[in-house]
Design a protein around this motif. Structure first.
Motif, PDB file in Angstrom:
ATOM      1  N   GLY A  50      35.354  40.378  40.523  1.00  0.00           N
ATOM      2  CA  GLY A  50      35.842  40.237  39.265  1.00  0.00           C
ATOM      3  C   GLY A  50      35.841  38.491  39.140  1.00  0.00           C
ATOM      4  O   GLY A  50      36.073  37.761  39.545  1.00  0.00           O
ATOM      5  N   THR A  51      36.411  38.445  37.377  1.00  0.00           N
ATOM      6  CA  THR A  51      36.472  37.380  36.807  1.00  0.00           C
ATOM      7  C   THR A  51      37.493  36.303  37.806  1.00  0.00           C
ATOM      8  O   THR A  51      37.350  35.484  37.927  1.00  0.00           O
ATOM      9  N   THR A  52      38.561  37.272  38.427  1.00  0.00           N
ATOM     10  CA  THR A  52      39.127  36.290  38.770  1.00  0.00           C
ATOM     11  C   THR A  52      39.612  36.634  40.584  1.00  0.00           C
ATOM     12  O   THR A  52      40.464  35.749  41.302  1.00  0.00           O
ATOM     13  N   ALA A  53      38.413  37.113  40.946  1.00  0.00           N
ATOM     14  CA  ALA A  53      38.658  37.176  42.718  1.00  0.00           C
ATOM     15  C   ALA A  53      38.399  35.684  43.747  1.00  0.00           C
ATOM     16  O   ALA A  53      39.638  36.324  44.537  1.00  0.00           O
ATOM     17  N   ALA A  54      38.134  34.879  43.377  1.00  0.00           N
ATOM     18  CA  ALA A  54      38.245  33.744  44.313  1.00  0.00           C
ATOM     19  C   ALA A  54      39.235  33.673  44.660  1.00  0.00           C
ATOM     20  O   ALA A  54      40.079  32.969  45.119  1.00  0.00           O
ATOM     21  N   HIS A  55      40.491  33.587  43.047  1.00  0.00           N
ATOM     22  CA  HIS A  55      41.245  32.590  42.951  1.00  0.00           C
ATOM     23  C   HIS A  55      42.807  33.864  43.659  1.00  0.00           C
ATOM     24  O   HIS A  55      43.403  33.186  44.283  1.00  0.00           O
ATOM     25  N   ALA A  56      42.208  35.646  43.365  1.00  0.00           N
ATOM     26  CA  ALA A  56      43.099  36.913  44.104  1.00  0.00           C
ATOM     27  C   ALA A  56      43.394  36.559  45.154  1.00  0.00           C
ATOM     28  O   ALA A  56      43.908  36.515  45.950  1.00  0.00           O
ATOM     29  N   LEU A  97      38.525  43.461  40.240  1.00  0.00           N
ATOM     30  CA  LEU A  97      39.443  43.137  39.696  1.00  0.00           C
ATOM     31  C   LEU A  97      37.958  43.432  38.190  1.00  0.00           C
ATOM     32  O   LEU A  97      37.072  43.946  38.507  1.00  0.00           O
ATOM     33  N   SER A  98      38.826  43.558  37.202  1.00  0.00           N
ATOM     34  CA  SER A  98      38.330  42.764  35.644  1.00  0.00           C
ATOM     35  C   SER A  98      37.239  42.113  35.926  1.00  0.00           C
ATOM     36  O   SER A  98      36.609  41.166  36.401  1.00  0.00           O
ATOM     37  N   PRO A  99      35.566  42.862  35.635  1.00  0.00           N
ATOM     38  CA  PRO A  99      35.771  44.045  34.095  1.00  0.00           C
ATOM     39  C   PRO A  99      34.531  45.274  35.386  1.00  0.00           C
ATOM     40  O   PRO A  99      33.910  45.627  34.545  1.00  0.00           O
ATOM     41  N   TRP A 100      34.823  45.277  36.779  1.00  0.00           N
ATOM     42  CA  TRP A 100      34.302  46.017  37.545  1.00  0.00           C
ATOM     43  C   TRP A 100      35.439  47.404  38.141  1.00  0.00           C
ATOM     44  O   TRP A 100      35.033  48.722  39.079  1.00  0.00           O
ATOM     45  N   LYS A 101      36.153  47.965  37.273  1.00  0.00           N
ATOM     46  CA  LYS A 101      36.845  48.870  38.101  1.00  0.00           C
ATOM     47  C   LYS A 101      36.384  50.146  37.706  1.00  0.00           C
ATOM     48  O   LYS A 101      36.303  50.827  38.407  1.00  0.00           O
ATOM     49  N   LYS A 102      35.845  49.908  36.992  1.00  0.00           N
ATOM     50  CA  LYS A 102      35.316  51.698  36.472  1.00  0.00           C
ATOM     51  C   LYS A 102      34.046  51.396  36.929  1.00  0.00           C
ATOM     52  O   LYS A 102      33.434  52.763  37.583  1.00  0.00           O
ATOM     53  N   ALA A 103      33.418  50.457  37.594  1.00  0.00           N
ATOM     54  CA  ALA A 103      31.541  50.132  37.408  1.00  0.00           C
ATOM     55  C   ALA A 103      31.685  50.669  39.245  1.00  0.00           C
ATOM     56  O   ALA A 103      30.980  51.736  39.895  1.00  0.00           O
ATOM     57  N   VAL A 104      32.934  50.576  39.488  1.00  0.00           N
ATOM     58  CA  VAL A 104      33.048  50.170  41.527  1.00  0.00           C
ATOM     59  C   VAL A 104      33.527  51.989  41.338  1.00  0.00           C
ATOM     60  O   VAL A 104      32.855  51.919  42.408  1.00  0.00           O
ATOM     61  N   ASP A 122      40.786  50.327  42.458  1.00  0.00           N
ATOM     62  CA  ASP A 122      40.953  48.575  41.793  1.00  0.00           C
ATOM     63  C   ASP A 122      40.790  48.052  43.543  1.00  0.00           C
ATOM     64  O   ASP A 122      41.415  46.906  44.071  1.00  0.00           O
ATOM     65  N   THR A 123      41.041  48.900  44.583  1.00  0.00           N
ATOM     66  CA  THR A 123      40.622  48.780  45.734  1.00  0.00           C
ATOM     67  C   THR A 123      39.741  49.454  46.564  1.00  0.00           C
ATOM     68  O   THR A 123      39.572  50.466  46.545  1.00  0.00           O
ATOM     69  N   ILE A 124      39.099  48.774  47.386  1.00  0.00           N
ATOM     70  CA  ILE A 124      38.326  49.590  48.727  1.00  0.00           C
ATOM     71  C   ILE A 124      38.845  49.466  49.835  1.00  0.00           C
ATOM     72  O   ILE A 124      39.018  48.909  51.052  1.00  0.00           O
ATOM     73  N   VAL A 125      38.561  50.467  50.798  1.00  0.00           N
ATOM     74  CA  VAL A 125      39.026  50.476  52.078  1.00  0.00           C
ATOM     75  C   VAL A 125      37.579  51.349  52.807  1.00  0.00           C
ATOM     76  O   VAL A 125      37.423  51.880  52.438  1.00  0.00           O
ATOM     77  N   ARG A 126      36.994  50.374  53.932  1.00  0.00           N
ATOM     78  CA  ARG A 126      36.391  50.736  54.446  1.00  0.00           C
ATOM     79  C   ARG A 126      37.236  51.550  55.651  1.00  0.00           C
ATOM     80  O   ARG A 126      37.954  51.010  56.661  1.00  0.00           O
ATOM     81  N   GLY A 163      41.729  49.482  28.616  1.00  0.00           N
ATOM     82  CA  GLY A 163      41.256  49.129  29.449  1.00  0.00           C
ATOM     83  C   GLY A 163      41.394  49.869  30.760  1.00  0.00           C
ATOM     84  O   GLY A 163      42.423  50.307  30.560  1.00  0.00           O
ATOM     85  N   GLY A 164      40.875  49.159  31.691  1.00  0.00           N
ATOM     86  CA  GLY A 164      40.978  49.693  32.878  1.00  0.00           C
ATOM     87  C   GLY A 164      41.926  49.929  33.622  1.00  0.00           C
ATOM     88  O   GLY A 164      43.007  51.014  33.911  1.00  0.00           O
ATOM     89  N   SER A 165      43.578  49.214  32.746  1.00  0.00           N
ATOM     90  CA  SER A 165      44.776  48.873  33.240  1.00  0.00           C
ATOM     91  C   SER A 165      45.314  50.479  32.746  1.00  0.00           C
ATOM     92  O   SER A 165      45.932  50.911  33.288  1.00  0.00           O
TER      93      SER A 165
END
Length: 296
Positions: A50-56, A97-104, A122-126, A163-165
């Protein structure tokens, strides 16, 4: 859409107990069992997209949640696209995170009920080599909305944005208050119509909001847009007549963590106001618990 009422707000335990209830619901829904007391796991590898993934991935709210679950962060890896993220087998949990929540959501081996109902992950668990798509935001949003309402049941809930949220918040509202009027408004009329159909809600164009709610403002307003996320986002005009919808004693929940001018306007109007920080804390508490329970 119909759903039975689910309450997360705790009278005796306050915010901590409300958070725990949300985490428990999320974990039950995922099918992942909590580990045995005292069990120790190796340092975790967490991914993000997502656009803010590195920060999150470096954010204090995530690190605090991991520390409370006694999970050590070994490595944090941001990815640029869903394919690269999913093809990499080195991580155990991923923040979406946005903009990938629906695509994932379309690429998961399995989805929780909340992820299925919203079409949002919004979260993937393996877990045992399989990807489980989770919507933690719906449980976190519900905890926040019930808290800002102070245990009261709203007559009407208005969600701004499509949006997704907005899907996660709508499901949360339906679970908390199945008999309240649920309405949404957005500039994207096609997305709004799809959202309204999914949640059996009313769709109201931004230009029609004052005519629809002018005499009886919404009991609870939720901003799911990114307007207010940064100073730059507030440079343009807000798409909705917010001042005309704000009313003393009613609630306003802004998903943005930053204290925005919308929150200031709501406070000046005498509303009960909450930023997105509590929701984000609950979201990360859910993620930490899921990570601790997952088996690589």
């Amino acid at each position: 859409m119909t759903t039975s009422q689910v309450s997360l707000l705790s009278g005796a335990g306050g915010g901590a107990q409300t958070t725990r209830r949300a985490v428990n619901r999320c974990q039950e829904e995922s099918g992942l069992r909590a580990p045995e007391e005292g069990s120790v796991r190796p340092p975790a590898v967490i991914a993000g997209i997502g656009t803010t993934a590195a920060h999150a991935l470096k954010g204090r709210l995530l690190l605090d949640a991991l520390a409370r679950e006694h999970v050590e962060l070994g490595q944090a890896i941001p990815f640029g696209d869903p394919e690269t993220l999913i093809d990499n087998t080195g991580w155990e949990l991923a923040l979406v995170l946005s903009p990938w929540k629906k695509a994932v959501a379309e690429r998961m081996d399995s989805l929780t009920a909340s992820a299925t109902e919203t079409g949002v992950v919004d979260t993937i668990v393996r877990d045992r080599g399989r990807s489980v798509g989770v919507n933690t935001n719906c449980w976190a949003a519900q905890a926040a909305m019930e808290t800002v309402m102070g245990g009261r049941s709203p007559e009407s809930v208005l969600i701004l944005g499509s949006g997704g949220s907005s899907n996660s918040v709508a499901l949360a509202a339906r679970r908390a208050w199945p008999h309240a009027r649920l309405a949404g408004s957005a500039r994207n009329s096609a997305a709004l119509a799809e959202w309204a159909f999914r949640f059996a809600a009313d769709s109201v164009a931004p230009a029609d909001l004052l005519g629809e709610f002018g005499s009886a403002p919404p009991s609870l307003i939720i901003n799911t847009t990114t307007w207010g996320e940064t100073d730059a986002s507030e440079a343009g005009e807000f798409a909705f007549p917010f001042e005309g919808l704000a009313a003393p004693g009613n609630g306003f929940f802004d998903l943005n963590n930053r204290t925005s001018s919308l929150q200031a306007t709501a406070l000046q109007a005498g509303m009960n106001v909450m930023s997105g920080t509590f929701m984000q804390r609950v979201t990360n508490a859910c993620r930490a618990a899921l990570l601790k329970a997952a088996t690589a």
